[in-house]
Design a protein around this motif. Structure first.
Motif, PDB file in Angstrom:
ATOM      1  N   ARG A 236      36.576  -5.510  60.962  1.00 15.83           N
ATOM      2  CA  ARG A 236      35.164  -5.892  60.897  1.00 15.83           C
ATOM      3  C   ARG A 236      34.735  -6.577  62.185  1.00 15.83           C
ATOM      4  O   ARG A 236      35.543  -7.181  62.876  1.00 15.83           O
ATOM      5  CB  ARG A 236      34.925  -6.827  59.707  1.00 15.83           C
ATOM      6  CG  ARG A 236      34.890  -6.076  58.373  1.00 15.83           C
ATOM      7  CD  ARG A 236      35.014  -7.031  57.217  1.00 15.83           C
ATOM      8  NE  ARG A 236      34.077  -8.136  57.320  1.00 15.83           N
ATOM      9  CZ  ARG A 236      32.934  -8.235  56.615  1.00 15.83           C
ATOM     10  NH1 ARG A 236      32.590  -7.296  55.770  1.00 15.83           N
ATOM     11  NH2 ARG A 236      32.171  -9.292  56.750  1.00 15.83           N
ATOM     12  N   LEU A 237      33.436  -6.495  62.491  1.00 14.91           N
ATOM     13  CA  LEU A 237      32.936  -7.001  63.767  1.00 14.91           C
ATOM     14  C   LEU A 237      31.740  -7.913  63.555  1.00 14.91           C
ATOM     15  O   LEU A 237      30.854  -7.620  62.734  1.00 14.91           O
ATOM     16  CB  LEU A 237      32.544  -5.814  64.658  1.00 14.91           C
ATOM     17  CG  LEU A 237      33.761  -4.912  64.973  1.00 14.91           C
ATOM     18  CD1 LEU A 237      33.333  -3.528  65.410  1.00 14.91           C
ATOM     19  CD2 LEU A 237      34.654  -5.570  66.019  1.00 14.91           C
ATOM     20  N   ALA A 238      31.737  -9.022  64.293  1.00 15.14           N
ATOM     21  CA  ALA A 238      30.674 -10.012  64.142  1.00 15.14           C
ATOM     22  C   ALA A 238      30.069 -10.370  65.498  1.00 15.14           C
ATOM     23  O   ALA A 238      30.770 -10.422  66.511  1.00 15.14           O
ATOM     24  CB  ALA A 238      31.227 -11.279  63.481  1.00 15.14           C
ATOM     25  N   ILE A 239      28.764 -10.618  65.504  1.00 14.31           N
ATOM     26  CA  ILE A 239      28.093 -11.161  66.682  1.00 14.31           C
ATOM     27  C   ILE A 239      27.960 -12.671  66.477  1.00 14.31           C
ATOM     28  O   ILE A 239      27.331 -13.131  65.525  1.00 14.31           O
ATOM     29  CB  ILE A 239      26.682 -10.558  66.878  1.00 14.31           C
ATOM     30  CG1 ILE A 239      26.739  -9.032  66.963  1.00 14.31           C
ATOM     31  CG2 ILE A 239      26.037 -11.150  68.136  1.00 14.31           C
ATOM     32  CD1 ILE A 239      27.505  -8.502  68.142  1.00 14.31           C
ATOM     33  N   ASP A 240      28.577 -13.421  67.381  1.00 16.62           N
ATOM     34  CA  ASP A 240      28.636 -14.881  67.302  1.00 16.62           C
ATOM     35  C   ASP A 240      27.451 -15.493  68.067  1.00 16.62           C
ATOM     36  O   ASP A 240      26.910 -14.858  68.966  1.00 16.62           O
ATOM     37  CB  ASP A 240      29.955 -15.331  67.945  1.00 16.62           C
ATOM     38  CG  ASP A 240      30.400 -16.704  67.486  1.00 16.62           C
ATOM     39  OD1 ASP A 240      29.673 -17.373  66.737  1.00 16.62           O
ATOM     40  OD2 ASP A 240      31.512 -17.099  67.898  1.00 16.62           O
ATOM     41  N   ASP A 241      27.097 -16.718  67.710  1.00 16.64           N
ATOM     42  CA  ASP A 241      26.016 -17.458  68.390  1.00 16.64           C
ATOM     43  C   ASP A 241      24.741 -16.621  68.435  1.00 16.64           C
ATOM     44  O   ASP A 241      24.031 -16.581  69.454  1.00 16.64           O
ATOM     45  CB  ASP A 241      26.441 -17.862  69.814  1.00 16.64           C
ATOM     46  CG  ASP A 241      27.658 -18.778  69.819  1.00 16.64           C
ATOM     47  OD1 ASP A 241      28.102 -19.195  68.736  1.00 16.64           O
ATOM     48  OD2 ASP A 241      28.172 -19.069  70.912  1.00 16.64           O
ATOM     49  N   PHE A 242      24.466 -15.958  67.315  1.00 14.25           N
ATOM     50  CA  PHE A 242      23.357 -15.005  67.275  1.00 14.25           C
ATOM     51  C   PHE A 242      22.022 -15.721  67.427  1.00 14.25           C
ATOM     52  O   PHE A 242      21.789 -16.767  66.825  1.00 14.25           O
ATOM     53  CB  PHE A 242      23.381 -14.227  65.953  1.00 14.25           C
ATOM     54  CG  PHE A 242      22.366 -13.127  65.891  1.00 14.25           C
ATOM     55  CD1 PHE A 242      22.604 -11.914  66.515  1.00 14.25           C
ATOM     56  CD2 PHE A 242      21.167 -13.317  65.231  1.00 14.25           C
ATOM     57  CE1 PHE A 242      21.658 -10.894  66.479  1.00 14.25           C
ATOM     58  CE2 PHE A 242      20.213 -12.308  65.187  1.00 14.25           C
ATOM     59  CZ  PHE A 242      20.469 -11.091  65.809  1.00 14.25           C
ATOM     60  N   GLY A 243      21.154 -15.120  68.244  1.00 10.17           N
ATOM     61  CA  GLY A 243      19.812 -15.656  68.431  1.00 10.17           C
ATOM     62  C   GLY A 243      19.650 -16.417  69.728  1.00 10.17           C
ATOM     63  O   GLY A 243      18.545 -16.842  70.069  1.00 10.17           O
ATOM     64  N   THR A 244      20.740 -16.600  70.474  1.00 10.70           N
ATOM     65  CA  THR A 244      20.655 -17.400  71.700  1.00 10.70           C
ATOM     66  C   THR A 244      20.932 -16.598  72.962  1.00 10.70           C
ATOM     67  O   THR A 244      20.619 -17.059  74.058  1.00 10.70           O
ATOM     68  CB  THR A 244      21.672 -18.559  71.704  1.00 10.70           C
ATOM     69  OG1 THR A 244      22.984 -18.016  71.569  1.00 10.70           O
ATOM     70  CG2 THR A 244      21.399 -19.517  70.560  1.00 10.70           C
ATOM     71  N   GLY A 245      21.517 -15.409  72.836  1.00 12.10           N
ATOM     72  CA  GLY A 245      22.099 -14.810  74.026  1.00 12.10           C
ATOM     73  C   GLY A 245      21.482 -13.518  74.518  1.00 12.10           C
ATOM     74  O   GLY A 245      21.988 -12.900  75.435  1.00 12.10           O
ATOM     75  N   TYR A 246      20.381 -13.084  73.940  1.00 14.73           N
ATOM     76  CA  TYR A 246      19.885 -11.772  74.331  1.00 14.73           C
ATOM     77  C   TYR A 246      18.383 -11.719  74.233  1.00 14.73           C
ATOM     78  O   TYR A 246      17.784 -12.350  73.363  1.00 14.73           O
ATOM     79  CB  TYR A 246      20.522 -10.703  73.429  1.00 14.73           C
ATOM     80  CG  TYR A 246      20.646  -9.357  74.079  1.00 14.73           C
ATOM     81  CD1 TYR A 246      21.565  -9.152  75.104  1.00 14.73           C
ATOM     82  CD2 TYR A 246      19.841  -8.305  73.689  1.00 14.73           C
ATOM     83  CE1 TYR A 246      21.687  -7.932  75.712  1.00 14.73           C
ATOM     84  CE2 TYR A 246      19.959  -7.058  74.293  1.00 14.73           C
ATOM     85  CZ  TYR A 246      20.881  -6.882  75.309  1.00 14.73           C
ATOM     86  OH  TYR A 246      21.006  -5.670  75.905  1.00 14.73           O
TER      87      TYR A 246
END
Ligand code: C2E
Ligand code: CA
Ligand code: CA
Ligand code: CA
Length: 280
Positions: free
Chosen positions: A175-185
């Motif tokens: 499984r794959l997760a995007i960490d610190d979502f909402g800050t980096g893109y």
């Protein structure tokens, strides 16, 4: 007041010098830290809100340094990324975490999924997918019990390369997760092209939750949950320290929470005891 100001500046300079000295020292010692067995993996539980069950943990590395005591990853992961040492450290954490999760599973404790943080430099290694497959085979951990986390900021310049590696990891069943979502893109369009299972809402949004339903952080958190769910993704909120934050997240359908409210990251042995206590 002038005197005080002067002292403050002096103190600031000294601490800057100390920290660059310390940095050089750490860099030189980090190489040996792995060989000397000074790196340790701690685990922080995640709570599934629909069932109040503990079904996942995040692996977080620490350095048990002979002089400095327990050194936080914030002090050496950035350094290790610059020097390339992150590859060896990352492989160590991956193997350790998979072996531990397999031990919990075969010890009859609830099946606990383990999340491991991955640096972009690891993904760029040509043999990273083979390394993950080998670690799963060696440790006996089912791929479905492994989740890999990549921060959104590391993803940002590399979406095409990451997408290809993620597809291969998905192929293994990881499984794959995007960490610190909402800050980096700057754009969310990448989510359409990337095989991802989970987004982890960054702690900075969670911090101000609970005080009001109308604040910007509350609005962003609600929007992330709705958007992620409509894309078929699970949502984890991290940095949950207060009951008011938990209540907000539960009310808005967040899937899992992680934070000091439930537990700090703890040593493997303490995590085993926590799992036993909950199984009983
Ligand atoms: P992260 O992946 O975002 O991990 C969450 C961090 O938040 C952890 O800090 C955790 O201890 C902390 N935390 C959890 N709950 C709370 C809370 O309620 N309040 C507060 N204030 N903090 C909370 P930690 O363990 O110091 O790790 C810092 C960062 O170091 C991690 O952030 C991750 O980016 C990096 N890191 C840790 N282990 C590894 C690793 O094995 N590999 C890589 N590449 N990076 C790692
Ligand atoms: Ca993480
Ligand atoms: Ca995070
Ligand atoms: Ca972070």
């Amino acid at each position: 007041a002038k005197q005080l100001g002067g002292n403050n500046v002096q103190f600031y300079r000294d601490s800057l010098q100390a920290s660059s000295r310390e940095r050089l020292l750490l860099e030189a010692q980090l190489d040996k830290a792995l060989d000397k067995g000074q790196l340790e993996v701690f685990y922080q539980p995640k709570l599934t809100l629909s069932s109040d069950r503990l079904l996942g943990v995040e692996a977080l590395v620490r350095w048990r340094h002979p002089q400095f005591g327990l050194v936080s990853p914030a002090s050496f992961i950035g350094l290790a990324e610059e020097t390339g040492q992150i590859r060896g450290i990352g492989e160590f954490v991956l193997r350790q975490a998979c072996a531990q999760a397999h031990a919990w599973q075969s010890g009859g404790l609830a099946e606990v999924r383990v999340s491991v943080n991955i640096a972009m430099q690891q993904l760029r290694q040509g043999d990273f997918v083979a390394q993950v497959a080998a670690v799963l085979a060696e440790t006996g951990l089912p791929a479905a019990l492994l989740e890999l986390e990549l921060t959104e900021s590391q993803l940002s310049d590399n979406v095409e390369d990451v997408a290809e590696v993620f597809r291969q990891l998905r192929g293994l069943g990881v499984r794959l997760a995007i960490d610190d979502f909402g800050t980096g893109y700057s754009s969310l369009g990448y989510l359409k092209h990337l095989p991802v299972d989970v987004v982890k809402i960054d702690q900075t949004f969670i911090r101000e939750l609970g005080s009001s339903e109308t604040g910007g952080d509350a609005a962003i958190t609600r929007a992330i949950i709705v958007m992620a769910h409509s894309l078929g993704l699970e949502v984890v909120a991290e940095g949950v320290e207060e009951v008011a934050q938990l209540d907000f997240l539960r009310a808005h359908g967040c899937d899992e929470i992680q934070g000091y409210l439930f537990s700090r990251p703890v040593e493997a042995q303490a995590m085993t005891e926590l799992l036993r206590a909950r199984a009983a």
